[in-house]
Design an enzyme around this catalytic site. Structure first.
Site, PDB file in Angstrom:
ATOM      1  N   CYS A  87       0.827  -1.258   0.221  1.00 27.32           N
ATOM      2  CA  CYS A  87       0.212   0.312   0.253  1.00 27.32           C
ATOM      3  C   CYS A  87       0.840   0.954  -0.337  1.00 27.32           C
ATOM      4  O   CYS A  87       1.190   1.372  -0.511  1.00 27.32           O
ATOM      5  CB  CYS A  87      -1.424  -0.150   1.507  1.00 27.32           C
ATOM      6  N   HIS A 196      -3.633  -5.706   1.349  1.00 32.76           N
ATOM      7  CA  HIS A 196      -2.454  -5.744   2.748  1.00 32.76           C
ATOM      8  C   HIS A 196      -2.829  -7.779   2.730  1.00 32.76           C
ATOM      9  O   HIS A 196      -3.113  -7.790   3.668  1.00 32.76           O
ATOM     10  CB  HIS A 196      -3.167  -5.371   4.292  1.00 32.76           C
ATOM     11  N   GLU A 198      -0.576  -9.038   4.742  1.00 38.22           N
ATOM     12  CA  GLU A 198      -0.189  -8.776   6.562  1.00 38.22           C
ATOM     13  C   GLU A 198      -1.831  -8.623   7.491  1.00 38.22           C
ATOM     14  O   GLU A 198      -1.436  -8.980   8.741  1.00 38.22           O
ATOM     15  CB  GLU A 198       0.697  -7.715   6.806  1.00 38.22           C
TER      16      GLU A 198
END
Ligand SMILES: Nc1ncnc2c1ncn2[C@@H]1O[C@H](COP(=O)(O)OP(=O)(O)O)[C@@H](O)[C@H]1O
Lengths: 237, 651, 85, 85
Positions: A87, A196, A198
């Site tokens: 991002c 994302h 994560e």
């Protein structure tokens, strides 16, 4: 030995803690790197996390690109250090010209957060080798300026060289050209991805565990690299 | 033009001088641009600011107290307290602190119900009167949460109004020693198809998202309700929750004579000067529109840095007292910290870092510039505090020191100079605690009987399948029931990686402790139409709804916060609604055994003479020992669902 | 070709976090003699026929600027090539 | 007072959704003769001493504009009051 994955904190980084958590869950040691400190602390790979570095004022990633830690990362990345920009981190990598193109305002002009399906297209990079070619994965996307743009020649080149690592499927959340969600550099050690990974590493908090693959990939590529007797990029410094 | 420093260095440098040195030469006063409630004061005296000395010498000078929202008898009381006329700066300070918004002058007598009826509860570490209530949820961990309104500013400038609403509540949470970990946003707008809603709603949603996303706080829930009664007066309430180790709880008291008063965060500018008195206490008549006060602009990036610096300061044990700067700016922070400790304070106002050098002392005291905190630190710790601020690139400036209480044991005085002129010399408690308190007249609204007589039973019911189908379709299509994804997609719900449940769930659920699985659930609810029909039951119903939403996730509800949105307290019918709602909420909380830990009152929500529906918004928090046992509202995926039984509970 | 340019800037008393962030970043580029940076919008409006200043002013007021916090200026740029390379 | 103004606009071939949105909203204001709207940034830089055009150009190139997608123009505005009312 446990691999050391560095996670950079810029002023305004937000997903740095999440990236560190994901690295730990994948089995690495997470090492926090500070924007003002050019020392990479012998890390084996680096994650530039999501967030709003410097408030994302001016252009996303434009100011972060000049942070002292970035000078070192740019050098090390050219030397082969695996670097993942997520991002805002992707935006920083483009601003730093480690990756081509730019990320611009979402075409619908809104910030958008949703669970997004992607198709992994390139599995020969440091960060995607654990996926199967064509594998469909579900990870959150959340950005206001995630629309990938580049000139036709660059886009054709990315496609031709197999450097589009993931594409949005079942809906393009931001208007990215050719549905591009992530790309890599020629060497395959630097990867930028808008969604994302994560945030998809735990059943309790994510829509899937698909994001973990990015982190386990880099561990495998690092293990492979040292087995081959090669220096992992980070150790060159 | 002021110069921009590279980092906080120059701010810190300038401040390094211990607060006893002679001040720099006076800056020239120039006319501020645009309207401010303080204009009238600033320009009155060509030769310099209005000083205490001058006030004593010119007792008969006419002062614009009425323009600043002070009643004649309130002005007379100020003169009695001071034994002279107030200076211009003092007058502005009293007008701010004695406004409805800051003094709770109309609501105070009713809010005592919450304290009177507080259930026996050992978990509450801080309650009503603090920046936010704090509740202990394990041996080591406490959480703090609160909901607050930013209604009027969000109507004037939807994006910035809503954004700074989030910023303000987050600083309240931060001031308690907590790391903010999530936000929620109960919203009310006018009719969905009204042209002005097309201005207000997208701006508000973008502002809440813009600020919250940039701060890295997941949005875990809220409400969007459309009703024509909110057309000229939307409700923008914002809730934040934070987490702290129990021993990190912070206090606001300015204790320790000789301790240094440090202003941390953004530089002070002409933001929303007079905003508190004009925005929060006046209705939107045409005149107010013309006098449109300057709007506060939020800088979430600065707030993020402020959060990180404060947390680092807390963990290093460098803070003796702390208070956020909210709507009433320095005026409120200085007087409240001093009053809470009973100490005095000496402040050198020219040390406040400014965005515009031409600001007058009155403007500096009244400024609502965002992203600022006031710290009390010991002189030994000052350098360490400045170093932490510099690391994060925020300004930190020693602007004053804590002084002793009076020799006779009575509280100290707040003495403020500006370039050697004494512009303020007041007992801080007279501003912070001893404001006027009103027992306003109350009368049941005259139309209530008719409203209550118009019962649902009189409505035609769908008589056949076709009509039923039509009713269902109409309901699904109604803005109040339809999908809210357009809004919730604009909010980050994943950041921090601890969001267990968020939209479309009825409660947000957060993991608080990764090791133990400790978690919390939160829901905010309100129903203005119920409350209009019966404010006592309406408030109870809002509580019951939020309580149920929390309970069905599997959490144990333990604490309540509330935002009471009402019309003008000067209208006896509104005052009656308010008293009823407070009673209902207090009774309900007592019955359920969940204390009200804090909240906010927003009056003057009306357009002309028409008040909004009374809208108590209630937030309930519950805890999980093991958050992996949360129950989402959806049915399990079809593969797993085979043979599940459905039960309907209740009457 | 002629076009209308609308410059929209925050009013001077309104905080400009963007400009501030840029100003704070400049020393890292070795630039130390800048005293202030303010960032606004530049809007280029091309009319199908003759550029219409009054029209543009109305558009600016209603759509392009937020008069609560911003000032704007509208002007005709005759020679576009000369102003923006 | 003199200052340096940097105008940054998206390159013509890059889509400008914000400008597009404004253009699409115009017919609702009764404006139908606009052929294109593009929205960029206007950056005003005040120098502590003399305005320095070369310096400004360098800042623009390195930081203010992204050459991949944007063009910029740098100029000195002598009389600030005249340009923005
Ligand atoms: N303003 C808002 N901010 C954040 N979440 C919201 C907001 N409004 C609604 N939501 C969320 O969207 C979901 C659906 O809302 P709503 O349709 O009002 O649900 P319900 O009527 O069942 O309470 C809920 O999870 C709610 O928390």
């Amino acid at each position: 030995m446990t691999m050391r994955i560095g996670v950079v904190t810029f002023p305004g980084s937000l997903d740095d803690g999440d990236a560190a958590r994901a690295a730990r869950i994948a089995g690495a040691e997470a090492v926090r790197l500070w924007h003002g400190d050019p020392d990479l602390h012998r890390v084996d790979a680096v994650v530039l996390p999501g967030g709003f570095s410097y408030g994302d004022y001016l252009r996303c990633g434009a100011i972060a690109r000049f942070a002292p830690v970035m000078e070192s990362i740019i050098d090390a990345a050219r030397g082969g250090l695996p670097v993942l920009g997520i991002c805002n981190g992707f935006q920083v990598l483009c601003e730093a010209h480690l990756l081509p193109g730019a990320l611009t305002r979402n075409q619908h002009l809104h910030f958008r957060n949703r669970d997004q399906w992607l198709r992994v297209e390139a599995t020969n990079t440091a960060w995607t080798n654990r996926f199967a070619p064509g594998q469909e994965i579900l990870i959150p996307v959340k950005n206001g300026e995630g629309c990938f743009v580049a000139d036709q020649r660059t886009l054709d080149q990315l496609e031709g060289e197999g450097r589009v690592i993931a594409r949005y499927i079942r809906g393009n959340p931001n208007g990215s050209q050719r549905d591009i969600a992530g790309i890599t550099n020629e060497a395959g050690n630097v990867v930028g991805i808008m969604p994302h990974p994560e945030h998809a590493v735990e059943a309790l908090t994510g829509p899937s565990l698909d994001g973990l693959g990015f982190f386990t990939s880099v561990l495998r590529s690092l293990a492979g690299a040292s087995a081959d007797g090669q220096l992992a990029g980070g150790q060159q410094r | 033009m002021t110069t921009q420093p590279e980092t906080a260095t120059s701010g810190a440098e300038a401040a390094r001088g211990v607060p006893n040195q002679p001040p720099a030469a006076a800056a020239p006063i120039t006319k501020p641009s645009g309207f401010a409630a303080t204009d009238v004061l600033v320009n009155e005296f060509e030769e310099g600011p209005d000083t205490v000395q001058r006030a004593a010498a010119t007792p008969d000078e006419l002062q614009p107290h009425a323009d600043l929202g002070l009643k004649d008898d309130e002005y007379t009381r100020i003169r009695e307290i001071l034994g002279r006329r107030p200076t211009a700066s003092e007058l502005a300070m009293y007008s701010i602190m004695w406004s409805e918004h800051c003094s709770y002058k109309s609501s105070k007598v009713h809010l005592r119900e919450f304290v009177k009826k507080v259930p026996k509860n050992t978990r509450m570490l801080a309650g009503i009167g603090e920046n936010a209530g704090v509740v202990q949820i394990s041996e080591k961990i406490a959480v703090t949460f609160k909901v607050e309104s930013h209604n009027h500013p969000s109507y004037v400038e939807p994006y910035q109004g809503a954004a700074t609403g989030v910023g303000g509540i987050v600083r309240d949470i931060l001031a308690m020693g907590a790391r903010p970990v999530a936000v929620m946003d109960p919203l009310r707008f006018g009719a969905a198809d009204h042209p002005d809603t097309a201005r207000v709603l997208p701006g508000v949603v973008a502002g809440i998202g813009g600020y919250g996303n940039c701060l890295g706080l997941p949005n875990i829930g809220g409400e969007i309700v459309f009703d024509p009664c909110y057309q000229g007066n939307p409700l923008v309430n914002a809730l934040s929750i934070g987490v702290l180790p129990v021993e990190r709880l912070q206090k606001k008291e300015a204790t320790g004579v000789g301790n240094v008063v440090v202003l941390l965060g953004a530089r002070t500018g002409r933001d929303g000067i007079g905003g508190v008195s004009v925005l929060a206490s006046a209705t939107f008549d045409e005149e107010a529109e013309q006098r449109r006060p300057s709007v506060q602009v939020g800088d979430p990036f600065m707030e993020k840095l402020l959060i990180e610096s404060c947390l680092e300061l807390y963990d290093a044990g460098l803070v003796s007292g702390i208070q956020d700067l909210g709507g009433a700016g320095l005026t409120c922070a200085l007087t409240e910290t001093a009053a809470a400790a009973g100490t005095g304070m000496r402040v050198w106002l020219e040390r406040v870092p400014l965005r515009e050098a031409s600001m007058s002392p009155t403007e500096i005291l009244a400024s609502e510039s965002q992203e600022r905190m006031l710290l009390i630190v010991t002189p030994e710790n000052l350098d360490k505090v400045l170093a932490v601020a510099e690391k994060w690139g925020v300004w930190a400036t020693a602007i004053g020191e804590v002084t002793a209480a009076s020799a006779d044991g009575s509280p100290g005085r707040l003495l403020i100079t500006w370039n050697d002129h004494v512009v303020v010399d007041v007992p801080p408690g007279s501003l912070a605690d001893d404001g006027p308190v009103y027992e306003r007249p109350m009368r049941e609204p005259s139309d209530l009987i008719l409203l209550q007589a118009d019962r649902a039973e009189t409505l035609p019911r769908p008589a056949n399948a076709e009509e039923l189908r039509e009713t269902v379709l109409r309901m699904i299509a109604s803005p109040n029931l339809c999908d809210k994804t357009w809004v919730t997609e604009q909010y980050d719900r994943y950041v921090l990686g601890n969001t267990v449940l968020a939209q479309p769930e009825d409660s947000g659920v957060l993991r608080i402790d990764e090791e133990t699985g400790l978690g919390v659930a939160l829901s905010v609810d309100g129903n203005g139409r119920f409350a209009r029909l019966d404010p006592y039951e309406g408030a109870k119903l809002a509580l019951a709804e939020a309580y149920r939403n929390v309970a069905v996730t599997g959490a144990e509800p333990i604490a309540v916060t509330d935002c009471l949105n009402f019309g003008s307290p000067e209208d006896p019918a509104v005052m009656w609604q308010f008293a009823q709602a407070v009673n209902g909420l207090a009774d309900g909380c007592q019955q359920l055994g969940t204390p009200v830990t804090g909240g906010n009152v927003s009056f003057y929500n009306q357009t002309g003479a028409a008040a909004i529906h009374p809208t108590p918004v209630v937030g309930v928090m519950g805890i999980f020992d093991d958050v992996t046992r949360r129950i989402p509202m959806g049915f399990p995926a079809p593969a797993k669902a085979g043979g599940d039984l459905l039960y309907l509970l209740g009457e | 070709m002629a076009r209308v340019v609308v410059d929209v800037m925050l009013k001077p008393e309104i905080l400009d976090p963007q400009g501030q962030a840029v100003a704070n970043a400049l020393p890292r580029l070795g630039v130390t003699d800048v005293s202030s940076v303010r960032i606004g919008r530049r809007i280029e409006i091309d009319f199908a026929g003759e550029p219409d200043l009054d029209r543009a002013r109305e558009i600016a007021d209603k759509l392009l600027a937020n008069p609560v916090i911003e000032d704007f200026d509208v002007r005709i740029v005759e020679d576009v090539a000369a102003e923006v390379a």
